[in-house]
Design an enzyme around this catalytic site. Sequence first.
Site, PDB file in Angstrom:
ATOM      1  N   LYS A 191       0.818  -1.218   0.000  1.00  0.00           N
ATOM      2  CA  LYS A 191       0.000   0.000   0.000  1.00  0.00           C
ATOM      3  C   LYS A 191       0.849   1.264   0.000  1.00  0.00           C
ATOM      4  O   LYS A 191       0.387   2.323  -0.407  1.00  0.00           O
ATOM      5  CB  LYS A 191      -0.972  -0.024   1.178  1.00  0.00           C
TER       6      LYS A 191
HETATM    7  C1  LIG Z   1      -4.513  -4.556   1.293  1.00  0.00           C
HETATM    8  C2  LIG Z   1      -3.749  -5.838   1.221  1.00  0.00           C
HETATM    9  C3  LIG Z   1      -4.115  -6.884   0.334  1.00  0.00           C
HETATM   10  C4  LIG Z   1      -5.352  -6.812  -0.537  1.00  0.00           C
HETATM   11  O1  LIG Z   1      -5.258  -5.867  -1.569  1.00  0.00           O
HETATM   12  P1  LIG Z   1      -6.581  -5.395  -2.373  1.00  0.00           P
HETATM   13  O2  LIG Z   1      -6.123  -4.264  -3.230  1.00  0.00           O
HETATM   14  O3  LIG Z   1      -7.558  -4.964  -1.314  1.00  0.00           O
HETATM   15  O4  LIG Z   1      -7.073  -6.545  -3.156  1.00  0.00           O
HETATM   16  C5  LIG Z   1      -3.310  -8.000   0.296  1.00  0.00           C
HETATM   17  N1  LIG Z   1      -2.222  -8.131   1.086  1.00  0.00           N
HETATM   18  C6  LIG Z   1      -1.846  -7.159   1.941  1.00  0.00           C
HETATM   19  C7  LIG Z   1      -0.638  -7.374   2.806  1.00  0.00           C
HETATM   20  C8  LIG Z   1      -2.586  -5.977   2.048  1.00  0.00           C
HETATM   21  O5  LIG Z   1      -2.207  -5.015   2.918  1.00  0.00           O
END
Ligand SMILES: *Cc1c(COP(=O)(O)O)cnc(C)c1O
Length: 466
Positions: free
Chosen positions: A114
């Site tokens: 993220k």
């Molecule tokens: C947010 C997240 C996901 C999922 O991603 P999406 O974009 O919501 O599909 C997977 N793994 C981790 C570690 C995350 O923080």
Amino acid sequence: MSLQYLSTRGQAPTLDFEGVLLAGLAKDGGLYLPQALPHFSAAELHAMRGMSYAELATTVIAPFVEGSIDRDTLEGLVSDAYRDFRHQATAPVIQLDHDQWLLELFHGPTLAFKDFALQLLGRLLDHVLSRRGEKVVIMGATSGDTGSAAIEGCRHCEHVDIFILYPDGRVSEVQRRQMTTVAGANIHNVAIRGNFDDCQALVKASFVAEPFLPEGRSLVAVNSINWARIMAQIVYYFYAAFAVGGPDRPVNFSVPTGNFGDIYAGYLAHRMGLPVNNLVIATNRNDVLHRMLTTGTYGRQPIEASLSPSMDISISSNFERLLFDLYDGDAAQINQMMTDFAQGDIGLSDTALSRAQKLFTSARVSDEETCDEIRMMWERTGQLLDPHTAIGTRAARLCTREGEGPMVTLATAHPAKFPAAVARAETGQEPVLPGHLADLFEREERFDTLDNDLATVQAYMADMCL
Ligand SMILES: *Cc1c(COP(=O)(O)O)cnc(C)c1O
């Protein structure tokens, strides 16, 4: 003429990039999409192969922000956003097996993918707001990774106050400390006496409520439906593909999926010209997308807690963006489907389903299989995976089709973020926090604890705005 964005539900006005950056959700409840997707020719893709991550990011993002942000400014914002990543390659690609690869997306400040979106988003917002002479308030609810990534992304913003609500006593200590130890007068951590759903309800209610902030301040959402987040994530699909032989051979990706934001960015990279054969939707036991792709029915089920909490969701908000394409951009149809979905399950048409199945495959991985995968990968490759990534590598093997070329799994988090799950896998290894977080447990925490009450939260926010 700058690129315009339209809503999946067709009722909200079109906006330029600056507009969608500040809007988040469209006024009609839909999600914003570019009216025409930029496309790279084979020659352009070849020219992009040798680029550094920052150069590539500038090249991929430039057409999306045209008319709002000029190229030199964009270049500056991008290089600033990725400067602090702790690997020179920013998004290194590691080989696991003859045709299996790992794209490490956890070298940013909060150790999860993220950061790629939120480091850039904070800078884009601050740039646009300083030009407009405005300030905004970001409000978000988090059960884990989003809150810390958003706080890190906005810590240096002069035009943004950020309020992150999390359920008191219900986020892991590493995750809480990654939020509460970031110092900054514009950063506000709010522990709510309630659960994650309560936090989310407070945020939702605040977005539809009467204005409660000081004059001139508006609320901005930074959850994964914000277009700018998706846009930033498209870049690393190109980067990884080039590292394993693209665009001369098609590449496949396995993506640990929750809200469908990350994998949707991969889908866009493909539509922008990148040869991709197979996009694997890897889910934990919260398998709404796996059920959709295998049965054609999109239906809610109650959330169950798993070892991969960042993928514990009951619906995947960004899936609406894919639906829009599966139905040839028929906004009236999407509007109707989403209205129906508010009442209960919906079914995809045969055409829409078979279109989706041409590119996407899926697998559901249980907690037990997740632990098994972490252990097996440690034994066979010496890589210690976090539980989300392990779901990705397991699904990658289950969904690999003969002769389709390299499969790249997205490593979405660093294992030290989820030490309890890693311990359960019994590898004999304890994941170690990287150097910049080594003293995380000694740092001073700052947060306020509030009752689960809308008026209380809003009064607090109005009071704390700089
Ligand atoms: C947010 C997240 C996901 C999922 O991603 P999406 O974009 O919501 O599909 C997977 N793994 C981790 C570690 C995350 O923080």
